[in-house]
Write a protein that holds these residues in place. Structure first.
Motif, mmCIF file in Angstrom:
data_model
loop_
_atom_site.group_PDB
_atom_site.id
_atom_site.type_symbol
_atom_site.label_atom_id
_atom_site.label_comp_id
_atom_site.label_asym_id
_atom_site.label_seq_id
_atom_site.Cartn_x
_atom_site.Cartn_y
_atom_site.Cartn_z
ATOM 1 N N GLN A 48 42.939 2.191 -56.149
ATOM 2 C CA GLN A 48 41.848 1.680 -56.156
ATOM 3 C C GLN A 48 41.671 2.285 -54.717
ATOM 4 O O GLN A 48 42.335 2.369 -53.808
ATOM 5 C CB GLN A 48 41.705 0.188 -56.264
ATOM 6 C CG GLN A 48 42.464 -0.642 -55.891
ATOM 7 C CD GLN A 48 42.283 -1.974 -55.769
ATOM 8 O OE1 GLN A 48 41.273 -2.152 -56.015
ATOM 9 N NE2 GLN A 48 43.444 -3.176 -56.197
ATOM 10 N N GLN A 49 40.354 3.079 -54.835
ATOM 11 C CA GLN A 49 39.801 3.164 -53.658
ATOM 12 C C GLN A 49 39.604 1.642 -52.617
ATOM 13 O O GLN A 49 38.608 0.526 -53.312
ATOM 14 C CB GLN A 49 38.671 4.102 -53.082
ATOM 15 C CG GLN A 49 38.892 4.650 -52.170
ATOM 16 C CD GLN A 49 37.713 5.854 -52.585
ATOM 17 O OE1 GLN A 49 36.803 5.569 -53.208
ATOM 18 N NE2 GLN A 49 36.716 6.996 -51.321
ATOM 19 N N THR A 50 39.806 1.064 -51.437
ATOM 20 C CA THR A 50 39.008 -0.265 -50.693
ATOM 21 C C THR A 50 37.952 0.069 -50.407
ATOM 22 O O THR A 50 36.870 1.539 -50.096
ATOM 23 C CB THR A 50 39.724 -0.010 -49.478
ATOM 24 O OG1 THR A 50 40.420 0.537 -48.717
ATOM 25 C CG2 THR A 50 41.230 -0.809 -50.759
ATOM 26 N N ARG A 51 36.766 -0.348 -49.476
ATOM 27 C CA ARG A 51 35.722 -0.433 -48.954
ATOM 28 C C ARG A 51 35.860 0.563 -47.446
ATOM 29 O O ARG A 51 34.940 1.418 -47.870
ATOM 30 C CB ARG A 51 35.225 -1.974 -48.557
ATOM 31 C CG ARG A 51 34.881 -2.332 -49.533
ATOM 32 C CD ARG A 51 34.149 -3.495 -49.375
ATOM 33 N NE ARG A 51 34.116 -4.669 -50.099
ATOM 34 C CZ ARG A 51 33.639 -6.049 -50.203
ATOM 35 N NH1 ARG A 51 33.258 -6.417 -48.818
ATOM 36 N NH2 ARG A 51 32.794 -6.552 -50.953
ATOM 37 N N ASP A 52 36.728 0.857 -46.979
ATOM 38 C CA ASP A 52 37.663 1.231 -45.709
ATOM 39 C C ASP A 52 37.624 2.556 -46.624
ATOM 40 O O ASP A 52 37.707 3.798 -45.233
ATOM 41 C CB ASP A 52 38.480 0.850 -44.859
ATOM 42 C CG ASP A 52 39.331 1.187 -45.528
ATOM 43 O OD1 ASP A 52 39.722 1.492 -46.646
ATOM 44 O OD2 ASP A 52 40.469 0.524 -44.473
ATOM 45 N N GLY A 53 38.058 3.324 -47.613
ATOM 46 C CA GLY A 53 37.939 4.311 -47.982
ATOM 47 C C GLY A 53 38.996 4.968 -48.097
ATOM 48 O O GLY A 53 39.297 6.000 -48.831
ATOM 49 N N SER A 54 40.290 3.535 -47.813
ATOM 50 C CA SER A 54 41.740 4.383 -48.281
ATOM 51 C C SER A 54 41.849 3.645 -49.486
ATOM 52 O O SER A 54 41.002 3.338 -50.071
ATOM 53 C CB SER A 54 42.062 3.441 -47.319
ATOM 54 O OG SER A 54 41.853 2.806 -45.948
#
Length: 201
Positions: A50-56
C-alpha cells in the motif's frame, strides 16, 4: 487467587488472537484494499503493498516453499505467481521509498542492476533493492522511476530465484544456488544496486 488465573487466561486468548492475526496477515490477498499498489510488471504477481501519504510503500513480498529442506536445514523458497499458485506465504516485509535509478545491465538468472546516487539511499535503513515502475524493461543507461526497497525477512529459508525445483536435500543452500535468509533485515537476497558504474559503461 483468581487474578493469576484470569491473567493467564487473558494471555492465552491474546496469544491465540495474535496467532490467528499473523496467519491472516500472511495470506495472499489478490491486491485487495488497502494493498492495491501495483508496479505494473512481474513483481505484482508476488508483492502486495500500500502507498502511504508521503508516497512511501509498505507491504509484503511473497514466496512459496517447494517442500525441499537443504542439507544445512533451510526450507527452499522461491517467487511464483501467487494468483495461480496456492500456498504463497509472506517471505519479507517490504518498505519502499520513491527513487529514480539508472538501469545498467541484466545478469543471467539474477535481478537487473541499477545505478543509484549514494546520497539518495535512505538513512537509517537497509534499502538495497530497486524495482522500476511500468510494464516495459528499462532501457540501458536511462533513468527510470521506481522504488528502493528495504526487506525484512519474516522467517528462515533458502531463497532460490530461478530453478528452485532443481534444489535437493543433499546439498547446502549455497550449493543449490540459493541465498540463506534468516529472520530480520536482509540485503543479500535481492541486492541489485551500485553507486558507481563499471568502467566503460
Amino acid at each position: 487467587m483468581f487474578k493469576p488465573i484470569t491473567m493467564l487466561l487473558g494471555a492465552a486468548l491474546t496469544l491465540c488472537g495474535f496467532t490467528a492475526h499473523a496467519d491472516e496477515a500472511s495470506r495472499w490477498r489478490e491486491h485487495e484494499a488497502p494493498f492495491t499498489f501495483l508496479f505494473g510488471n512481474d513483481i505484482d504477481s508476488h508483492q502486495e503493498t500500500q502507498q502511504t501519504r508521503d508516497g512511501s510503500l509498505f507491504g509484503f513480498l511473497y514466496v512459496r516453499l517447494t517442500g525441499v529442506v537443504t542439507k544445512d536445514r533451510y526450507p527452499v523458497a522461491t517467487h511464483v505467481d501467487c494468483n495461480t499458485n496456492p500456498g504463497c506465504i509472506v517471505g519479507w516485509r517490504l518498505d519502499g521509498r520513491p527513487l529514480r535509478a539508472t538501469f545498467l545491465y541484466q545478469p543471467m538468472h539474477d535481478h537487473a542492476v541499477f545505478l543509484v546516487n549514494r546520497p539518495d539511499i535512505p538513512q537509517p535503513g537497509s534499502h538495497a533493492h530497486f524495482h522500476w515502475l511500468g510494464s516495459l524493461m528499462p532501457q540501458p543507461h536511462l533513468p527510470v522511476e521506481g522504488y528502493l526497497l528495504q526487506l525484512t525477512a519474516m522467517s528462515r529459508f533458502c531463497f532460490i530465484h530461478h530453478d528452485a525445483q532443481s534444489a535437493t536435500s543433499e546439498a547446502t543452500c549455497r550449493d543449490n544456488g540459493g541465498t540463506r535468509v534468516d529472520s530480520g533485515v536482509d540485503i543479500a537476497s535481492h541486492l541489485n544496486i551500485v553507486t558507481s558504474a563499471p568502467p566503460g559503461m
